[in-house]
Design a protein around this motif. Structure first.
Motif, PDB file in Angstrom:
ATOM      1  N   ILE A 124     -67.137-111.555   9.415  1.00 56.02           N
ATOM      2  CA  ILE A 124     -67.370-112.652  10.355  1.00 56.02           C
ATOM      3  C   ILE A 124     -68.863-112.669  10.669  1.00 56.02           C
ATOM      4  CG2 ILE A 124     -66.967-113.505  12.695  1.00 56.02           C
ATOM      5  CD1 ILE A 124     -64.213-112.222  12.575  1.00 56.02           C
ATOM      6  N   GLU A 125     -69.443-113.853  10.677  1.00 56.98           N
ATOM      7  CA  GLU A 125     -70.858-113.995  11.016  1.00 56.98           C
ATOM      8  C   GLU A 125     -70.956-114.478  12.455  1.00 56.98           C
ATOM      9  OE1 GLU A 125     -74.200-115.480   8.143  1.00 56.98           O
ATOM     10  OE2 GLU A 125     -73.429-117.206   9.242  1.00 56.98           O
ATOM     11  N   THR A 126     -71.793-113.821  13.254  1.00 51.62           N
ATOM     12  CA  THR A 126     -71.895-114.166  14.665  1.00 51.62           C
ATOM     13  C   THR A 126     -73.309-113.937  15.165  1.00 51.62           C
ATOM     14  OG1 THR A 126     -70.873-113.785  16.832  1.00 51.62           O
ATOM     15  CG2 THR A 126     -71.320-111.842  15.499  1.00 51.62           C
ATOM     16  N   LYS A 127     -73.617-114.467  16.357  1.00 54.78           N
ATOM     17  CA  LYS A 127     -74.927-114.227  16.965  1.00 54.78           C
ATOM     18  C   LYS A 127     -75.042-112.757  17.346  1.00 54.78           C
ATOM     19  CE  LYS A 127     -76.452-117.033  20.122  1.00 54.78           C
ATOM     20  NZ  LYS A 127     -76.523-117.958  21.288  1.00 54.78           N
ATOM     21  N   LYS A 128     -76.229-112.183  17.156  1.00 54.22           N
ATOM     22  CA  LYS A 128     -76.445-110.793  17.542  1.00 54.22           C
ATOM     23  C   LYS A 128     -76.312-110.613  19.038  1.00 54.22           C
ATOM     24  CE  LYS A 128     -79.323-108.847  13.862  1.00 54.22           C
ATOM     25  NZ  LYS A 128     -80.619-108.212  13.531  1.00 54.22           N
ATOM     26  N   ASN A 129     -76.793-111.625  19.764  1.00 55.19           N
ATOM     27  CA  ASN A 129     -76.789-111.537  21.216  1.00 55.19           C
ATOM     28  C   ASN A 129     -76.337-112.866  21.788  1.00 55.19           C
ATOM     29  OD1 ASN A 129     -78.108-111.912  23.977  1.00 55.19           O
ATOM     30  ND2 ASN A 129     -78.482-109.737  23.618  1.00 55.19           N
ATOM     31  N   LYS A 130     -75.496-112.822  22.802  1.00 58.47           N
ATOM     32  CA  LYS A 130     -74.940-114.043  23.398  1.00 58.47           C
ATOM     33  C   LYS A 130     -76.019-115.018  23.813  1.00 58.47           C
ATOM     34  CE  LYS A 130     -71.932-115.590  27.153  1.00 58.47           C
ATOM     35  NZ  LYS A 130     -71.106-115.169  28.302  1.00 58.47           N
ATOM     36  N   TYR A 160     -51.221-102.872  18.735  1.00 54.59           N
ATOM     37  CA  TYR A 160     -50.699-101.511  18.563  1.00 54.59           C
ATOM     38  C   TYR A 160     -51.743-100.630  17.875  1.00 54.59           C
ATOM     39  CZ  TYR A 160     -48.092 -97.554  16.804  1.00 54.59           C
ATOM     40  OH  TYR A 160     -47.687 -96.281  16.499  1.00 54.59           O
ATOM     41  N   TYR A 161     -52.315-101.157  16.808  1.00 54.47           N
ATOM     42  CA  TYR A 161     -53.360-100.406  16.091  1.00 54.47           C
ATOM     43  C   TYR A 161     -54.728-100.788  16.651  1.00 54.47           C
ATOM     44  CZ  TYR A 161     -49.903 -98.738  12.813  1.00 54.47           C
ATOM     45  OH  TYR A 161     -48.824 -98.100  12.266  1.00 54.47           O
ATOM     46  N   ASP A 162     -55.610 -99.813  16.707  1.00 62.48           N
ATOM     47  CA  ASP A 162     -56.978-100.085  17.171  1.00 62.48           C
ATOM     48  C   ASP A 162     -57.740-100.773  16.048  1.00 62.48           C
ATOM     49  OD1 ASP A 162     -56.575 -98.974  19.641  1.00 62.48           O
ATOM     50  OD2 ASP A 162     -57.200 -96.980  19.041  1.00 62.48           O
ATOM     51  N   LEU A 163     -57.883-102.070  16.164  1.00 64.76           N
ATOM     52  CA  LEU A 163     -58.583-102.896  15.170  1.00 64.76           C
ATOM     53  C   LEU A 163     -59.690-103.648  15.871  1.00 64.76           C
ATOM     54  CD1 LEU A 163     -55.363-104.345  13.518  1.00 64.76           C
ATOM     55  CD2 LEU A 163     -56.957-102.809  12.348  1.00 64.76           C
ATOM     56  N   ILE A 164     -60.836-103.733  15.232  1.00 61.29           N
ATOM     57  CA  ILE A 164     -61.955-104.461  15.836  1.00 61.29           C
ATOM     58  C   ILE A 164     -62.930-104.876  14.742  1.00 61.29           C
ATOM     59  CG2 ILE A 164     -63.351-102.379  16.258  1.00 61.29           C
ATOM     60  CD1 ILE A 164     -64.274-103.679  18.880  1.00 61.29           C
ATOM     61  N   PHE A 165     -63.573-106.037  14.929  1.00 58.98           N
ATOM     62  CA  PHE A 165     -64.658-106.446  14.038  1.00 58.98           C
ATOM     63  C   PHE A 165     -65.952-105.848  14.589  1.00 58.98           C
ATOM     64  CE2 PHE A 165     -61.602-109.575  12.576  1.00 58.98           C
ATOM     65  CZ  PHE A 165     -61.904-109.655  11.216  1.00 58.98           C
ATOM     66  N   VAL A 166     -66.582-105.009  13.792  1.00 61.44           N
ATOM     67  CA  VAL A 166     -67.750-104.232  14.222  1.00 61.44           C
ATOM     68  C   VAL A 166     -69.023-104.844  13.652  1.00 61.44           C
ATOM     69  CG1 VAL A 166     -68.885-101.966  14.139  1.00 61.44           C
ATOM     70  CG2 VAL A 166     -66.394-102.114  14.384  1.00 61.44           C
ATOM     71  N   LYS A 167     -70.023-105.023  14.513  1.00 63.37           N
ATOM     72  CA  LYS A 167     -71.314-105.560  14.065  1.00 63.37           C
ATOM     73  C   LYS A 167     -71.980-104.593  13.090  1.00 63.37           C
ATOM     74  CE  LYS A 167     -72.372-108.381  18.132  1.00 63.37           C
ATOM     75  NZ  LYS A 167     -73.302-108.608  19.251  1.00 63.37           N
TER      76      LYS A 167
END
Length: 587
Positions: A124-130, A160-167
């Motif tokens: 996923i592409e996102t802004k580094k800072n809000k 249930y599972y620890d899932l996250i999109f990490v920068k």
């Protein structure tokens, strides 16, 4: 349908086919990917929990057939990333390998497969800072915590599972705590025996090895089990049969918008049509600036009907009647120009998705410009903006928006659909009535605006008083006397967010102003820190700029704003008028 089959396969194998010469691809009738980050995480969590994820529907075609029918049928690649602010376009497949006999076009399951492709083969592409620049982006990859907690320790609404999109820049820190990219496990562990070797290399405590091994085994089984994805394979079907199937399948679950099917109908006979519309949407939404509007295919299709003076109902017949599809193609340059000029106009006055409450209110402006109305003169611009602002403040387009749009169009043109007046004026709408909707502004209506709380509607009211709004500068709404100070005083607190304490100032100044007292902010840079419509004494000096004088400030500024607004709408303002400011907090 002869030779159709019900089959099963693993997620891993299907993703490999997506990335192997596009052996799994998307037909033009499919819409773009619309899921967000949260939905992807929940979907992957459901897969790991062993929940059923539905049947998929594929249409099998040979490479030879696809090459022979390139002009008739258009297919697109899956995306392997998305941007959380702008829509990413699927690339068109230009050629197919003749020796591949099992290309599969996805008729049902596109969103699910795209989510999986992003999770395992993309990002996923996102802004580094809000609060940073839109152009300053980073990538985020899906990670899983190999030390996921037990089920009974989870709250009801958690994954249930620890899932996250990490920068990208945070990956190393996560990996120190035994988080790993999901792709690393799915793509690199090829059999059960390799799980133990993988765990040994993690340098993890012996007491944690069983938990980690169990979690990896779940991931392995979820993605490598060849019975995980059930799908129905259609063979030897003609396009009409496939379209019929597609509509029936998509009539349940997440319903396909009519505009998507109309879009596919238009582009099927319009060479380059999809690309032209996609490119226009990118331009209108200001993709190069990170996306500041939210125009979509539905809006473009409805606008085409509106500009061609046709009914706005999204029915196939409205596009087929009077050769409308061909007219859209013939008029495309003019339609595109009118839309672009309209959005240029909106951007000039700093309207964007954050402060636009109704995109329907934009359509009559597009119509006026398309019909060759004069929109470049400053006084006409002001009338167009006044229409746009009032339409939103009065929520003219709430309810039956198609009826309102039709009635506005009728007000603008004669019986031959030519503009009655190429010099736009809001006075055209003096007698406008559609249901209970109108554009009338009364003195009582202006009084009611002072009861508005900081938000989209206060921005709209303040934008009527455009002083200081130079071109090219982004504006924020700002508390003149700072919120942080006023909220501590029970007498001031009810008024702190009301219109009379809100101003529009350049974004950069607002960020620097922060929690400063109004007096301090002015004194820090008297040349540049100019408060909007701030009360002054007879010597031209700002008054009531200390928080202790807030109520006096509020009353004085309320009068200044009211006088300006009265002048805009042609009312006579009585300076001696008494104002009971308590009315501003009585709803």
């Amino acid at each position: 349908m002869e030779n159709n089959k019900f089959l099963e396969d693993s997620i891993y194998n299907l993703l490999n086919k997506i990335n192997d010469n596009n052996r799994i691809m998307l037909p033009a009738i499919q819409r773009k990917f619309v899921w967000n980050e949260e939905k992807i995480l929940k979907f992957v969590d459901s897969i790991l929990l062993g929940y059923p994820i539905g049947i998929f529907l594929f249409w099998e075609l040979t490479g030879e057939y696809l090459n022979d029918n390139r002009k008739t049928f258009k297919f697109y690649e899956f995306i392997n990333y998305f941007n959380d602010r702008i829509v990413i376009k699927n690339r068109r497949i230009e050629s197919f390998k003749k020796d591949i006999v099992d290309y599969n076009a996805v008729l049902d399951g596109q969103q699910r497969l795209t989510a999986l492709n992003i999770s395992i083969n993309g990002y996923i592409e996102t802004k580094k800072n809000k609060y940073g620049k839109n152009s300053d982006v980073t990538k985020k990859y899906l990670y899983v915590n190999l030390l996921t907690k037990s089920k009974k320790e989870k709250t009801e609404d958690e994954l249930y599972y620890d899932l996250i999109f990490v920068k990208d820049e945070e990956r190393e820190e996560y990996e120190k705590n035994f988080w790993r990219p999901l792709s690393e496990i799915v793509n690199n562990i090829n059999n059960i025996e390799e799980i133990e070797n993988y765990v040994e290399k993690l340098n993890i405590k012996d007491s944690e090895k069983f938990k980690v091994s169990s979690n990896i085994r779940v991931i392995y089984d979820s993605f490598k089990d060849i019975h995980k994805i059930p799908y129905y394979l259609i063979k030897n079907a003609d396009i009409d049969t496939v379209l019929e199937l597609f509509v029936r399948v998509n009539s349940g679950g997440q319903i396909l918008q009519k505009s998507d099917l109309l879009f596919s109908t238009i582009i099927s006979s319009w060479v380059g049509g999809r690309e032209k519309i996609d490119d226009l949407i990118d331009v209108l939404n200001r993709k190069d600036k990170g996306g500041i509007y939210k125009f979509d295919v539905d809006y473009i299709m409805r606008t085409c009907l509106y500009l061609l003076d046709k009914p706005l109902d999204m029915k196939v017949n409205n596009f087929k009647k009077d050769n409308a599809i061909q007219r859209i193609q013939n008029e495309w340059d003019n339609i595109e120009t009118a839309l672009k000029n309209t959005v240029d106009l909106l951007e000039e006055r700093h309207f964007n998705d954050n402060n636009i409450t109704s995109y329907n209110a934009i359509m009559p402006i597009v119509y006026y410009i398309y019909k060759k109305g004069n929109y470049k003169k400053e006084d006409i611009k002001e009338e167009l903006f006044k229409y746009f602002i009032i339409a939103q403040i009065k929520q003219v387009f709430g309810g039956s928006s198609n009826t309102i749009l039709k009635d506005i169009r009728s007000t603008l043109v004669d019986e031959n659909y030519n503009l009655k007046d190429k010099e736009f004026s809001l006075k055209q709408f003096d007698n406008f009535e559609s249901g209970n909707k109108n554009f009338k502004i009364t003195e009582d209506e202006i009084d009611s605006w002072f009861r508005l709380t900081k938000g989209q509607y206060t921005y709209l009211v303040l934008s009527l008083i455009k002083e200081g709004m130079d071109n090219g500068v982004a504006f924020h709404q700002d508390h003149m006397h700072p919120n942080a100070i006023l909220r501590e005083n029970e007498d001031f607190k009810p008024y702190k967010d009301k219109l009379a304490n809100i101003q529009l100032i350049p974004a950069s100044k607002n960020l620097r102003k922060n929690k400063e007292e109004l007096k301090e902010w002015i004194n820090n840079d008297r040349k540049n820190n100019v408060p909007q419509e701030c009360p002054k004494n007879s010597k031209g000096e700002y008054i009531y700029v200390e928080s202790k004088d807030f109520i006096d400030f509020y009353i004085a500024r309320r009068k200044l704003l009211k006088e300006k607004l009265y002048k805009i709408f042609g009312f006579k303002y009585d300076e001696k008028e008494e104002i009971d400011i308590k009315n501003d907090i009585n709803y």
